[in-house]
Design an enzyme around this catalytic site. Structure first.
Site, PDB file in Angstrom:
ATOM      1  N   GLU A 106       0.813  -1.211   0.000  1.00 32.32           N
ATOM      2  CA  GLU A 106       0.000   0.000   0.000  1.00 32.32           C
ATOM      3  C   GLU A 106       0.850   1.266   0.000  1.00 32.32           C
ATOM      4  OE1 GLU A 106      -2.979   0.303  -0.735  1.00 32.32           O
ATOM      5  OE2 GLU A 106      -3.635  -1.767  -0.573  1.00 32.32           O
ATOM      6  N   TYR A 188      -6.240   6.897   3.666  1.00 32.29           N
ATOM      7  CA  TYR A 188      -6.393   5.840   2.666  1.00 32.29           C
ATOM      8  C   TYR A 188      -5.660   4.566   3.085  1.00 32.29           C
ATOM      9  CZ  TYR A 188      -5.349   2.671  -0.944  1.00 32.29           C
ATOM     10  OH  TYR A 188      -5.188   1.485  -1.593  1.00 32.29           O
ATOM     11  N   ASP A 206      -9.686   6.306  -2.602  1.00 30.25           N
ATOM     12  CA  ASP A 206      -8.485   6.699  -3.329  1.00 30.25           C
ATOM     13  C   ASP A 206      -8.906   7.301  -4.667  1.00 30.25           C
ATOM     14  OD1 ASP A 206      -9.363   4.505  -4.729  1.00 30.25           O
ATOM     15  OD2 ASP A 206      -7.339   3.854  -5.236  1.00 30.25           O
TER      16      ASP A 206
END
Length: 421
Positions: A106, A188, A206
């Site tokens: 991520e 996020y 996102d």
DNA sequence: CATACGTGGGC
DNA sequence: TGCCCAAGTAT
């Protein structure tokens, strides 16, 4: 707002960071429950209900699919999940839900495309298989592993966060609230890791989700505005499956990346086409509103490739510089027409004695609102005791490059330098 | 809220 | 070539 029964999304009474609104459910509407533990502020409309597995107070939110005729949010979640199950790309970070790997992926995926990340992800996990390995590694090595990926602050923050995690007695942070306390982990990333690795029911918003939802709602307003973001966030929440939040979130992002693309979306293949207002209007590409961009300023730099045996001379950027802190760079000065002037500039900046010869190689290097055109010179450098004080220099060979933190441009130049001699 | 941070790919 | 965009965060 929209005529299609999503008026609850951006109702004027939105006050908190969470935009769920309870609406009068028509006979056919579905009420779904979303537990969202990453809330700092009390939800204005939710009711507090029990605790999450990590002990934080949970807020029960009623998400209502407002009067869409016979359609319901549940249908959309299911369609989305079913589509994802059959169409999802096989990506290395999808082979396991182990938190460390999910977290690394991520961070790497922030503003960075999947195909760029894949090789970095694989070699990074080979080098640092666990969060403890990462924490124990020297920062230099972490930066070197990040070389060419960009946004190098991410590597520093990840290293720092890994130390925090490794030293903590509580193990890997397991809620979005805890995750968001880590450096480099914002709303996020916290939501993504929490939902994928820990099953927390929290929506992600996102760029992909933003676009998908802006189209689904035919929302023309600027997504930068906080009220609009709230509406999009609420829309994302309304299609979130509370049984499989990680899959559900990834499905929405995958949809945005592969079907609901910025340009030429493939609406025919979209599992949500029946529910999408923009598709029905026939103008999906006009959402979301285009963001304004600043004009790019262009600068030209002369960089010197100085060889000794099979190595090239690099200098280390200061740790405190905002741009590529601590990274190794080619010696450089502002471009001038005169080689002599530039040689003087090199000497003033780096010490030593310089001789330069222009090659025709130019590499562009962009930094958000700036573009640097790098004019590469082959050079000779004679050091004496006149090397600039406090400036760290290194001679590195092509093979040693993997051990040094260098930007993409430097990597390319080092890679091709052999052919210039 | 605006701005800066890297880079690669599409058209 | 030039402009847009991409699984955002910190200040």
């Amino acid at each position: 707002m929209c005529a299609r029964g999503v008026s609850w999304l951006a109702s004027p009474s939105v006050t908190g960071s969470e935009s769920y609104h309870r609406t009068r459910g028509g006979p056919e509407s579905m009420v779904r429950r979303v537990f969202y533990s990453g809330v700092d502020r009390p939800n204005p409309v939710g009711r507090s209900r029990g605790q999450t597995r990590d002990g934080y107070e949970a807020v029960e939110l009623l998400v209502n699919d407002a009067a869409r005729g016979s359609r319901s949010a549940m249908d959309e979640s299911e369609k989305l999940l079913r589509w994802f199950e059959s169409q999802k790309r096989l990506l290395p970070w999808r082979e396991s839900r182990e938190p460390y790997g999910v977290w690394v992926s991520e961070i790497m995926l922030q503003q960075t495309q999947v195909q760029t990340v894949i090789p970095y992800y694989l070699s990074f996990l080979r080098q640092f298989p666990t969060v403890e390995d990462l924490a124990a590694a020297p920062l230099e090595q972490v930066l070197a592993a990040w070389s060419g990926l960009g946004y190098y602050r991410r590597a520093r923050q990840m290293h720092s966060a890994a130390k925090m995690i490794a030293e903590s007695l509580d193990g890997f942070p397991s809620s979005s609230r805890e995750l968001e306390r880590l450096p480099g982990v914002g709303p996020y990333t916290a939501a993504a890791v929490a939902s994928i690795a820990f099953g927390e029911v929290v929506p992600v918003l996102d760029g992909n989700v933003e676009r998908v939802m802006a189209r689904r709602l035919a929302l023309a307003e600027d997504p930068k505005q906080s009220a609009v973001r709230k509406a999009l966030f609420g829309a994302a929440a309304s299609v979130l499956d509370s049984e499989q939040p990680g899959e559900s979130n990834q499905a929405l992002m995958e949809l945005g990346a592969t079907i609901c693309r910025p340009k030429r979306p493939v609406c025919d293949e979209c599992p949500l086409k029946q529910d999408c207002l923009a598709q029905q209007q026939g103008n999906p590409e006009s959402f979301p509103a285009p963001r304004r961009r600043r004009t790019i300023e262009r600068f030209e730099l002369a960089v010197a490739v100085v060889r000794r045996d099979s190595s090239i001379l690099l200098f280390r950027r200061p740790e405190e510089s905002a741009l590529m802190a601590g990274m190794w760079e080619l010696p450089n000065v502002p471009l001038s027409r005169s080689v002599e002037v530039m040689a003087g500039a090199f000497e003033g900046k780096y010490g030593g004695c310089w001789k330069l010869e222009l090659t025709d190689t130019i590499i562009n290097h962009r930094i958000t609102y700036r573009a640097l055109r790098l004019h590469v010179h082959l050079g000779e450098f004679k050091a004496g005791h006149s090397v600039a004080e406090g400036l760290e220099a290194a001679w590195i060979s092509r093979e040693e490059q993997v051990e040094y933190a260098v930007s993409s441009a430097v990597g390319k130049i080092v890679a091709s330098c052999c052919s210039w001699y």
